[in-house]
Design a protein around this motif. Structure first.
Motif: not given
Length: 114
Positions: A37-46, A53-58, A89-93, A111-112
């Motif tokens: 569920x969600x608003x349809x916007x993919x958010x990417x934050x560090x 450091x990891x990159x988080x995509x939700x 999703x969590x990506x290293x770096x 990008x958040x």
């Protein structure tokens, strides 16, 4: 094995995370409790965890199997490791720009964070 306060199985060393509704492994969940569920916007934050450091995509509205394929594709694109935890999703770096460019072809991406 871990049990919740209410006595239901929440994690199994054999199967991993368990669905709280149907009590099946999340990969085999038969209920809609795990439906995205969600608003349809993919958010990417560090984020920085334990000095790394990891990159988080939700906000990616995909079923678990499709989300796993996307995570695998993003890890290969970045040349690093990562995981999926609770639909995130969590990506290293720090790979925000690279991932944003890739995902912008399919979704609205923001990008958040710093």
């Amino acid at each position: 094995m871990k049990k919740s306060m209410q006595g239901g199985l929440v994690y199994s060393t054999e199967h991993g995370r368990m669905c709280p509704q149907c009590r099946q492994p999340q990969a085999q969940c038969c209920c809609k409790a795990a439906a995205p569920t969600g608003d349809g916007i993919v958010r990417i934050r560090r984020e920085v965890r334990s000095g790394k450091t990891i990159t988080v995509i939700y906000g990616v509205l995909l079923e678990a199997s499709a989300l796993a394929l996307l995570a695998k594709e993003l890890k290969a694109l970045c040349g690093t490791g990562g995981t999926i935890k609770d639909g995130v999703i969590e990506i290293q770096g720090d790979h925000r720009e690279l991932i944003a460019k890739k995902l912008a072809t399919r979704w609205t991406v923001k990008q958040a964070g710093g």
